[in-house]
Design a protein around this motif. Structure first.
Motif: not given
Length: 372
Positions: A60-67
């Motif tokens: 969740x945190x990783x993909x939020x950062x990617x976005x």
């Protein structure tokens, strides 16, 4: 970058019939409420869900950062203020009307496979965007260097289109002509002192052959033996020797080709990056919301038990309402704190043990979503 909107993603047991209170009482009824519809997943054992919970938190945190990274990249290379889209929908509309993509993420697959499929796709896209961005940065750097050579000031630009062979003493055994770019505020100093800068400078040999807003470009003729000493002394005076210049028609043609090629390469890599990043934003964002949906589902099962009987909502806070998110969380805890059991209700009475309690723990499933 300022968020477009913030949401609280909330899951509560169906049995408490919370919707009316959420719509009418939470935050004085000022926050928009949306049903966040989750499908039923092939969840496996409760032990497997516990293992999944930690992985989903990280994802969740990783993909939020990617976005956010993709948005940063898009903002850095485009001047467009057009709103972002996800699967053909405006991004906030996509969130507020979320539907599980059953054709892409089939629900007959085990939850572990779905998580792996979504995360691998998003991480691959993230890596592709970062690689494309680096390619663009390299191309941009090459173009800027070529542009400086072509269009910079006289202290740095290529001189091949300015200088002519007749400006030089050529084929001399002892003499050489050097080029000096002199800042305009130092011209008087130059003209008074260049003849005595070193030995054997030819008197009155300085000639202006070009000017721009910042510099005048001079030729000076002297004995080759003192060339390096003259250059060193010129730098001490804050003039700019152009000893990088060697007259060559071939070099001139190569510089023209370098500029045209670097400009075309920079333009192509920029367009490639914009296309990829726009697509990646849509796909990574969609993957992130799907991971968020799985996370809410898994935590709700772990919190409320089987069979899964819970309702999920999105509580929206627009820019003018961001400050009310913290207040709304406190209202939710006050209203539904009993779901956490005695430990939650007695939290205020723990006194010296209070520091041992996880103050971030909520008595129900609650996550923040920040949309950029």
């Amino acid at each position: 970058m300022d968020p477009l909107a913030k949401y609280l993603a909330l899951s509560l047991p169906q049995s408490i019939n919370a919707r009316e209170w959420l719509e009418q009482s939470l935050n004085g009824g000022k926050s928009s409420l949306y049903k966040f519809v989750l499908p039923d997943f092939q969840i496996g054992t409760l032990d497997s869900l516990v293992q999944q919970s930690d992985e989903l938190n990280k994802l969740d945190s990783q993909l939020s950062t990617s976005v956010a990274k993709v948005v940063d990249i898009l903002n850095s290379v485009t001047q467009s203020s057009s709103s972002k889209t996800v699967n053909g929908k405006q991004v906030l509309n996509y969130v507020e009307s979320f539907q599980w993509n059953t054709s892409k993420y089939r629900l007959d697959k085990p939850l572990t496979q779905l998580v792996s499929l979504i995360s691998n796709e998003a991480i691959t896209l993230d890596n592709d965007v970062r690689s494309s961005y680096q390619t663009y940065q390299n191309a941009k750097s090459n173009f800027l260097a070529a542009d400086r050579k072509k269009n910079g000031d006289l202290s740095i630009k290529s001189l091949h289109e300015i200088v002519r062979p007749e400006y030089f003493v050529l084929d001399s055994e002892h003499l050489i002509t050097v080029l000096i770019a002199v800042p305009k505020n130092l011209i008087s100093d130059f003209e008074k002192s260049y003849e005595t800068l070193t030995e054997f400078v030819i008197p009155r040999s300085a000639k202006v052959i070009a000017t721009d807003q910042e510099y005048s470009l001079y030729t000076v003729t002297l004995f080759k033996k003192y060339q390096q000493d003259f250059i060193n002394q010129a730098r001490e005076h804050k003039w700019h020797p152009r000893n990088d210049f060697v007259y060559s028609e071939e070099t001139l043609n190569n510089l023209r080709k370098e500029f045209d090629l670097s400009k075309a390469t920079e333009s192509k890599s920029k367009n490639d990056l914009i296309r990829l990043a726009t697509t990646a934003y849509s796909d990574i964002f969609a993957g992130w919301v799907h991971i968020k949906a799985i996370r809410i589902y898994v935590e709700s099962v772990l919190r409320y038990g089987l069979p899964p009987q819970f309702d999920c909502y999105l509580i929206k806070f627009d820019k003018a309402n961001f400050k009310n998110m913290s207040k709304s969380k406190k209202e939710l805890v006050s209203k539904f704190g009993y779901l956490g059991g005695d430990g939650m209700n007695n939290n205020a009475n723990l006194q010296e043990y209070a520091s041992l309690v996880d103050t971030e723990y909520e008595p129900f499933v609650l996550y923040e979503m920040e949309i950029v």
